[in-house]
Every structure is written in C-alpha cells, then in structure tokens.
Write an enzyme that holds these catalytic residues in place. Structure first.
Site, short mmCIF file in Angstrom:
data_model
loop_
_atom_site.label_atom_id
_atom_site.label_comp_id
_atom_site.label_asym_id
_atom_site.label_seq_id
_atom_site.Cartn_x
_atom_site.Cartn_y
_atom_site.Cartn_z
N ASP A 1 0.83 -1.20 0.00
CA ASP A 1 0.00 0.00 0.00
C ASP A 1 0.87 1.26 0.00
O ASP A 1 2.00 1.25 0.47
CB ASP A 1 -0.88 0.05 1.26
CG ASP A 1 -1.82 -1.13 1.35
OD1 ASP A 1 -2.19 -1.68 0.30
OD2 ASP A 1 -2.19 -1.49 2.48
N TYR A 2 0.26 2.34 -0.43
CA TYR A 2 0.87 3.67 -0.39
C TYR A 2 1.41 3.96 1.02
O TYR A 2 2.51 4.48 1.19
CB TYR A 2 -0.23 4.67 -0.77
CG TYR A 2 0.16 6.12 -0.78
CD1 TYR A 2 0.99 6.63 -1.79
CD2 TYR A 2 -0.33 7.00 0.18
CE1 TYR A 2 1.31 7.97 -1.82
CE2 TYR A 2 -0.01 8.35 0.16
CZ TYR A 2 0.82 8.83 -0.85
OH TYR A 2 1.14 10.15 -0.87
#
Ligand code: URA
Length: 245
Positions: free
Chosen positions: A110-111
């Site tokens: 994920d970011y």
C-alpha cells in the site's frame, strides 16, 4: 532486444551461466545429461534461445540471470507500487533512477505501507513469488491501536472474515505494548488487497503503521528506508527453488 530471438550454442550458454568450461559442457551434452525444454539434447551444434528456454543439467535447472535484474527495496511510505498513478503520486520506480533495465514491483504494498519490496524484470520469478499456490510467507510488523489480547493469536490461526473472504491460517505475535498501542508481528501466506489491515480491523485494532520485514527467507535487515540493494545469487536461487504446494 525485445522480442528478438537470442539463439546461441548450447555449450556457450551453459558456460556463461557458470556450469563449467565450454569443453566440459560439450562433454555433458554428449553424455546426454542436458535437457532443453524437457528434451535431451546430445548434438553439439544445437542452438537455443537463451532468453526463453529451460535448460537442465543433470536434472538441475539453470538460472538465466543474464540481463536480469533483481532488487530489494525498503519502500518508504508515500510511494505507490504501480507504475502509473491517476493522482500523480510518486512511484517506487522513482527511487530506482540509476537502474537502466525496466523493472517492476513484485506484488504490491500500500501507499501507506513501508518495507521489503522486490523489483525485477524477470516475469517468471514474479509469477513464482506472487502465485497463491507457492504459499510464500510474508511477515509484517504493525503498530495497532489498543492493547491486543492473547485471544487474537487464536483468531488469526483460525482465519478471519474480511468482507466476503475467510483468511487462511495466519500467525500473530505480540511484541510489545507502546502506551495504548501494541506492536505485533503478523505472518500471512496470502496477499489479498490490504489484507493485514483488514485482518486487524476484524479483531478491532486499527493498523497505525505497517512494515513488511520478510518474504520467505528474504529479509529487509538494516537497509535504510528508500534504499535498495541487488539480491544475491543465492537469494535468487532460493526464490527459484520455491516449489508449488
Ligand atoms: N497487507 C496490507 O494491508 N497492506 C500491505 O501493504 C501489505 C499487506
């Protein structure tokens, strides 16, 4: 060059891949100890596409790491793992500017997750690592909100319902309490979208920080955030050795 056949004499390819001297490789071929795409080749002049063919010597598969690049990155928070982003956010490839080959992240983070990410231009290895049948363990440390109870260990083991999916047995260890939060270590074999965050949500503990520290035997170690290193030959061999389950 892309799409172009890279045909070369079998003994030359074998020698380049470190099997033995070219003379010795010729002997191995004549002795019927070399297979190309499962077929024994005994003729010395045989030309083989070195990019795509599977070469085995005495039953052992050779790894084509010519022009193949394998990188281990400590991904910082604030970078996406896809090559392009509709919001123009920075991508992990922005951290790889001094690598000439076109490499791609293996799987995703994920970011807002940091930690171990492999990047390569080797599609076969990407497939091996990401295919669910290979069941590779991925371990994360997470700081989660609230004090995690020991009962959570069993819940992770039994599987949790995240949306319409029941997770496979996973392991959770309580590492320490930090004020009103808990630092845990979580190992999963799957890779559903935002899986660790959803599993922690399912037991009522929101993930505050998430970091991947290992994929199988590959460890992040003390690599600084935003830094990368090449995988060692034995790390690449290890990934290639992973069997289907
Ligand atoms: N699980 C998550 O929730 N996020 C990641 O980035 C990786 C695993």
């Amino acid at each position: 060059m892309m799409g172009e056949m890279m045909e070369e004499r079998l003994q030359k390819i074998m020698a380049e891949l470190g099997v033995a001297s070219r003379r010795k490789c010729e002997e191995l071929i004549k002795q019927g100890k070399v297979r190309v795409n499962s077929i024994i080749v005994t003729e010395l002049g045989t030309k083989v596409d070195k990019q795509t063919s599977v070469i085995e010597v005495e039953g052992k598969r050779l790894i084509h790491n010519i022009n193949k690049v394998y990188v281990l990155l400590n991904k910082p928070i604030g970078y996406i793992t896809s090559a392009k982003d509709q919001f123009n956010r920075p991508t992990v490839l922005d951290l790889m500017s001094n690598i000439e080959e076109r490499i791609f992240p293996v799987g995703r983070l994920d970011y807002d997750t940091e930690g171990l990410l492999i990047l390569t231009n080797d599609g076969e290895l990407t497939y091996k690592i990401t295919h669910p049948s290979h069941n590779i363990k991925k371990t994360y440390t997470a700081r989660v909100k609230g004090r995690v109870q020991n009962t959570a260990i069993e819940m992770f083991k039994n599987g949790l319902n995240i949306e319409d999916y029941k997770t496979a047995p996973a392991s959770l260890k309580i590492l320490k309490f930090i004020e009103n939060d808990t630092l845990v270590s979580i190992t999963i074999h799957e890779g559903k979208n935002r899986q660790v965050r959803k599993m922690c949500d399912a037991i009522g503990h929101k993930v505050l920080e998430l970091k991947r520290i290992s994929i199988g035997k590959l460890k992040l170690g003390d690599l600084a955030i935003g830094h990368w290193r090449y995988l060692t030959v034995s790390e690449v061999e290890y990934l290639y050795s992973l069997e289907d389950n």
